[in-house]
Scaffold this motif. Structure first.
Motif, PDB file in Angstrom:
ATOM      1  N   ILE A  29      29.009 -32.234  57.266  1.00  0.00           N
ATOM      2  CA  ILE A  29      29.841 -30.852  57.229  1.00  0.00           C
ATOM      3  C   ILE A  29      29.775 -30.270  58.556  1.00  0.00           C
ATOM      4  O   ILE A  29      29.242 -30.955  59.542  1.00  0.00           O
ATOM      5  CB  ILE A  29      29.035 -29.806  56.385  1.00  0.00           C
ATOM      6  CG1 ILE A  29      27.594 -29.438  56.870  1.00  0.00           C
ATOM      7  CG2 ILE A  29      29.131 -30.440  54.782  1.00  0.00           C
ATOM      8  CD1 ILE A  29      26.829 -28.536  56.055  1.00  0.00           C
ATOM      9  N   SER A  33      29.642 -24.157  59.156  1.00  0.00           N
ATOM     10  CA  SER A  33      29.118 -24.117  57.814  1.00  0.00           C
ATOM     11  C   SER A  33      27.596 -23.927  57.585  1.00  0.00           C
ATOM     12  O   SER A  33      27.103 -23.146  56.969  1.00  0.00           O
ATOM     13  CB  SER A  33      29.814 -25.185  56.845  1.00  0.00           C
ATOM     14  OG  SER A  33      31.015 -25.406  56.810  1.00  0.00           O
ATOM     15  N   GLU A  36      26.801 -20.633  59.218  1.00  0.00           N
ATOM     16  CA  GLU A  36      27.070 -19.390  58.337  1.00  0.00           C
ATOM     17  C   GLU A  36      25.850 -19.271  57.344  1.00  0.00           C
ATOM     18  O   GLU A  36      25.459 -18.029  56.604  1.00  0.00           O
ATOM     19  CB  GLU A  36      28.392 -19.603  57.608  1.00  0.00           C
ATOM     20  CG  GLU A  36      28.895 -18.600  56.913  1.00  0.00           C
ATOM     21  CD  GLU A  36      30.135 -18.637  56.170  1.00  0.00           C
ATOM     22  OE1 GLU A  36      30.584 -17.648  55.459  1.00  0.00           O
ATOM     23  OE2 GLU A  36      30.927 -19.397  56.833  1.00  0.00           O
TER      24      GLU A  36
END
Length: 302
Positions: A29, A33, A36
Motif C-alpha cells: 500500500i 495510507s 494517515e
C-alpha cells in the motif's frame, strides 16, 4: 471514532519493520495510507505510539504497551477465522519441534500459541538446545522440524531450510551516550567502548569474528546468556552491545530506555528459519506448523 482492525494491522507492521516505508512495501500500500492510519490511531488512543525523528520512527513506551494488545487482537481475529475452517477437528497426531535459545522467546512462543489454538488435537513436544545438536536430531529423524538460527547451518546437504526472518546487527546504547547523536558509527567507535556480550546461539562467536575481521579488538565488560541482562546493563551505562535487531526492545525490565543505531560497514545478518530433513515427507501436523509460521511472518491472515 473507534480504531479499526486495519489501523492495528498497519501499526503492528510499522512496529515490526521500524519504518513506514518498509511497512508500506510489505503491505503493498502507499506510505500515505500507513501514515494517515497511524495518526488516526494515535488520535483515538490519545497517546503517541511513535517518536518521529530524522532517522525514522522509534516506538514509545505507550506504543510498546499497545503493541502487546495489538498482537493479541490480531491473533484473536486469526483464531476466529480458523474456528470456521473445520481444520481443528481434522488435525491430530504428534509434532516434535526443536528450537535454539535465541529464537525460543522471540519467535517460537507466539508461533506455538497460534499453532496450539489452530490444531488443539496435535500433541506437541518441544526441545531447546544448540543448533548443532538440533541438526543431529533432525537428520536422525527424531525431530519433525526446528525453528532456529540458520545463518550458520552446517549440514545443508541433508537439511532443508526456509527463512522466516532476517535480522541485521545493530548497536545498543544507553540514553545520553555520545554515539546516540553521531551521524555515522564505525566499528572502531565500538572497539573503544566496554562491550556487553551475549553468549547464546553463536552470537559471541559471530560478534568476535566481525570485530576481528574489521581490525577491532573489543573490550568485553560482561558476558551473559540472558538478553534481559544485556538490556539492563546497556540501559544503566555498563556498556554497549552489538546484537541482531530480532531481540531489540526499547526498554529494560526496569523501564530504562535503550537506543538502537546502525553501524557503518558490511555487518552480518541473523537468519531465523524453519529446518527439516531433506527428502523426508513431513507429516500433516508439521506441514501445518510450517504453514502457520509462514503466515505469521508475512502478516497474512490464516
Amino acid at each position: 471514532m473507534a480504531f479499526t482492525l486495519r489501523q492495528i494491522q498497519y501499526f503492528v507492521a510499522v512496529a515490526e519493520q521500524g519504518s513506514v516505508t518498509r511497512a508500506a512495501q510489505n503491505l503493498s500500500i502507499s506510505q500515505s495510507s500507513v501514515t494517515e492510519a497511524l495518526k488516526e490511531l494515535e488520535t483515538d488512543l490519545g497517546v503517541e505510539l511513535f517518536e518521529r525523528h530524522p532517522r525514522g520512527l522509534t516506538i514509545t513506551h505507550n506504543g510498546h504497551q499497545f503493541l502487546r494488545h495489538a498482537t493479541k487482537i490480531l491473533a484473536s481475529v486469526t483464531d476466529a477465522r480458523t474456528s470456521f475452517s473445520g481444520k481443528q477437528n481434522e488435525i491430530s497426531g504428534t509434532l516434535n519441534i526443536g528450537v535454539t535459545s535465541l529464537v525460543a522467546g522471540y519467535v517460537l512462543s507466539d508461533l506455538l500459541a497460534r499453532y496450539r489454538r489452530a490444531c488443539p488435537g496435535v500433541e506437541v513436544s518441544a526441545i531447546e538446545d544448540n543448533g548443532g545438536y538440533l541438526e543431529h536430531l533432525l537428520v536422525g529423524g527424531e525431530l519433525d522440524v526446528a525453528v532456529m538460527v540458520i545463518s550458520n547451518l552446517r549440514d545443508r546437504m541433508a537439511l532443508q531450510a526456509e527463512i522466516l526472518e532476517t535480522s541485521p546487527y545493530r548497536l545498543w546504547l544507553p540514553m545520553g551516550h555520545p554515539l546516540v547523536s553521531a551521524d555515522i558509527i564505525s566499528v572502531a567507535d565500538i572497539a573503544r567502548e566496554p562491550l556487553i556480550m551475549l553468549t547464546v546461539d553463536e552470537i559471541e562467536e559471530n560478534t568476535g569474528k566481525l570485530l576481528s575481521a574489521l581490525g577491532a579488538r573489543p573490550h568485553v565488560a560482561f558476558r551473559t546468556r540472558s538478553v534481559e541482562a544485556v538490556r539492563s546493563l546497556v540501559a544503566t551505562g555498563a556498556g554497549v552491545a552489538l546484537l541482531p535487531d530480532l531481540v531489540y526492545r526499547p526498554w529494560s525490565l526496569e523501564g530504562d530506555r535503550i537506543e538502537s543505531r546502525d553501524v557503518s560497514g558490511s555487518l552480518p545478518v541473523v537468519q531465523v528459519g524453519m529446518v527439516w530433513r531433506k527428502g523426508s515427507s513431513l507429516p500433516q501436523a508439521a506441514r501445518d506448523f510450517v504453514g502457520i509460521a509462514e503466515a505469521l511472518r508475512s502478516g497474512r491472515p490464516r
